[in-house]
Design a protein around this motif. Structure first.
Motif, mmCIF file in Angstrom:
data_model
loop_
_atom_site.group_PDB
_atom_site.id
_atom_site.type_symbol
_atom_site.label_atom_id
_atom_site.label_comp_id
_atom_site.label_asym_id
_atom_site.label_seq_id
_atom_site.Cartn_x
_atom_site.Cartn_y
_atom_site.Cartn_z
ATOM 1 N N SER A 62 -37.071 5.541 -0.398
ATOM 2 C CA SER A 62 -38.653 5.505 -1.262
ATOM 3 C C SER A 62 -39.487 6.206 -0.301
ATOM 4 N N LYS A 63 -39.330 7.466 0.045
ATOM 5 C CA LYS A 63 -40.246 8.140 1.006
ATOM 6 C C LYS A 63 -41.095 9.191 0.436
ATOM 7 N N GLY A 64 -42.254 9.279 0.708
ATOM 8 C CA GLY A 64 -43.271 10.374 0.096
ATOM 9 C C GLY A 64 -42.714 11.841 -0.038
ATOM 10 N N ARG A 65 -42.123 12.044 1.519
ATOM 11 C CA ARG A 65 -41.621 13.685 1.398
ATOM 12 C C ARG A 65 -40.531 13.720 0.497
ATOM 13 N N LEU A 66 -39.682 12.764 -0.111
ATOM 14 C CA LEU A 66 -38.722 13.137 -0.997
ATOM 15 C C LEU A 66 -39.164 12.763 -2.479
ATOM 16 N N LEU A 67 -40.451 12.519 -2.842
ATOM 17 C CA LEU A 67 -40.996 12.580 -3.925
ATOM 18 C C LEU A 67 -40.752 13.817 -4.733
ATOM 19 N N SER A 68 -40.904 14.996 -4.471
ATOM 20 C CA SER A 68 -40.988 16.168 -5.106
ATOM 21 C C SER A 68 -39.304 16.539 -5.559
ATOM 22 N N LEU A 69 -38.319 16.146 -4.482
ATOM 23 C CA LEU A 69 -37.091 16.245 -4.707
ATOM 24 C C LEU A 69 -36.528 15.313 -5.824
ATOM 25 N N TYR A 70 -37.162 13.869 -5.960
ATOM 26 C CA TYR A 70 -36.835 13.085 -6.914
ATOM 27 C C TYR A 70 -37.499 13.436 -8.132
ATOM 28 N N ILE A 71 -38.496 14.145 -8.401
ATOM 29 C CA ILE A 71 -39.145 14.470 -9.468
ATOM 30 C C ILE A 71 -38.322 15.591 -10.241
ATOM 31 N N LEU A 72 -37.589 16.600 -9.201
ATOM 32 C CA LEU A 72 -36.718 17.664 -9.875
ATOM 33 C C LEU A 72 -35.383 17.242 -9.956
#
Length: 282
Positions: free
Chosen positions: A31-41
């Motif tokens: 759960s990392k902030g920089r991976l948030l966009s990847l998770y949303i996609l």
């Protein structure tokens, strides 16, 4: 998990539980902030297909299905309400409140016992094992705990009390332990059990009460839901009404449940602010 348990495939259900525990236990790693966009996609890519909505059925539900039977077919509305109140609402509310309050008391006791295993003040580096224990307790759904309790102990309130107490204590012990870690003990603070009773507990107790009152409404809502396991709370009567396709009764009982939750939530807010006559909490 619910599907596998309903089919009697307990090994597959436990496999799903292990995956859930692993997912929660490793949350800080992925759960990392920089991976948030990847998770949303990814969530849009793997979004499950949406069911078609029939507005005709929606309108039928709102205009016919939930209308009380005496109004829809003709009859005595007062008799319908009296039968529902005496036969389901009063017993359901009483059992829901009873299950809630016993579970709340058990949650409080277990939280006070368990939160030290999460703190550096008592366990040092060993608190990682305590953290793991609390992850298991708060991650395992209370519905699953109650289901297993019913299998071993039989249908009664006891499985529900144990499930709600253990699950919510895992949550509150984690939060209280984190709060305790933020406190700096005095230089002349005692050790061992004296440190717990005379130094740590007085500092965290008010925050512990705030956490407990916050979970009060949640525990009541969960108490009502556990009725689907055969515990005679409001959820039991709601589930029975749906099985009999008596949607008007189900909707009335749901409104009663919502009113109860709103009442408890309002009381909890007052208690947390300390606005009680006599100043029990300041």
């Amino acid at each position: 998990m619910e599907f596998f348990f309903s089919q009697g495939a307990y090994d597959e259900a436990m496999g799903m539980l292990y995956v859930l525990l692993l997912l929660i236990g490793t949350l800080k790693l992925w759960s990392k902030g920089r991976l948030l966009s990847l998770y949303i996609l990814a969530s849009f890519i793997w979004l499950p297909p949406l069911a078609d909505t029939s507005w005709e059925l929606v309108w039928r539900f709102l205009s016919e299905d939930i209308v009380p039977a005496p109004i829809k077919y003709g009859g005595n509305l007062l008799n319908w309400l009296n039968t529902l109140l005496l036969g389901q609402v009063i017993p359901g509310v009483s059992n829901t409140v009873l299950l809630t309050q016993i579970s709340l008391a058990l949650t409080a006791v277990l939280t006070l016992v368990l939160f030290p295993v999460r703190t550096k003040l008592f366990c040092g580096r060993g608190r990682v094992f305590g953290h793991g224990l609390l992850v298991v307790l708060r991650t395992t759904p209370e519905y699953l705990m109650a289901f297993l309790g019913v299998l071993f102990l039989g249908p009664s309130m006891l499985p529900g009390v144990l499930a709600l107490g253990i699950h919510n204590a895992g949550i509150l012990a984690h939060l209280t332990g984190r709060f305790a870690d933020e406190q700096e003990p005095r230089e002349d603070a005692p050790k061992g059990i004296l440190l717990y009773f005379y130094e740590v507990l007085p500092r965290v107790y008010r925050q512990f009460l705030a956490f407990l009152l916050y979970r009060w409404e949640v525990i009541q809502r969960e108490s009502a839901i556990l009725g689907i396991l055969g515990i005679p709370t409001l959820g039991f009567f709601i589930d029975s009404a749906f099985e009999e396709l008596r949607l008007d009764r189900a909707m009335f009982l749901i409104l009663v449940t919502a009113l109860m939750n709103m009442t408890v939530d309002g009381l909890a807010r007052v208690f947390r602010r300390g606005k009680i006559t006599g100043g029990c909490i300041t």
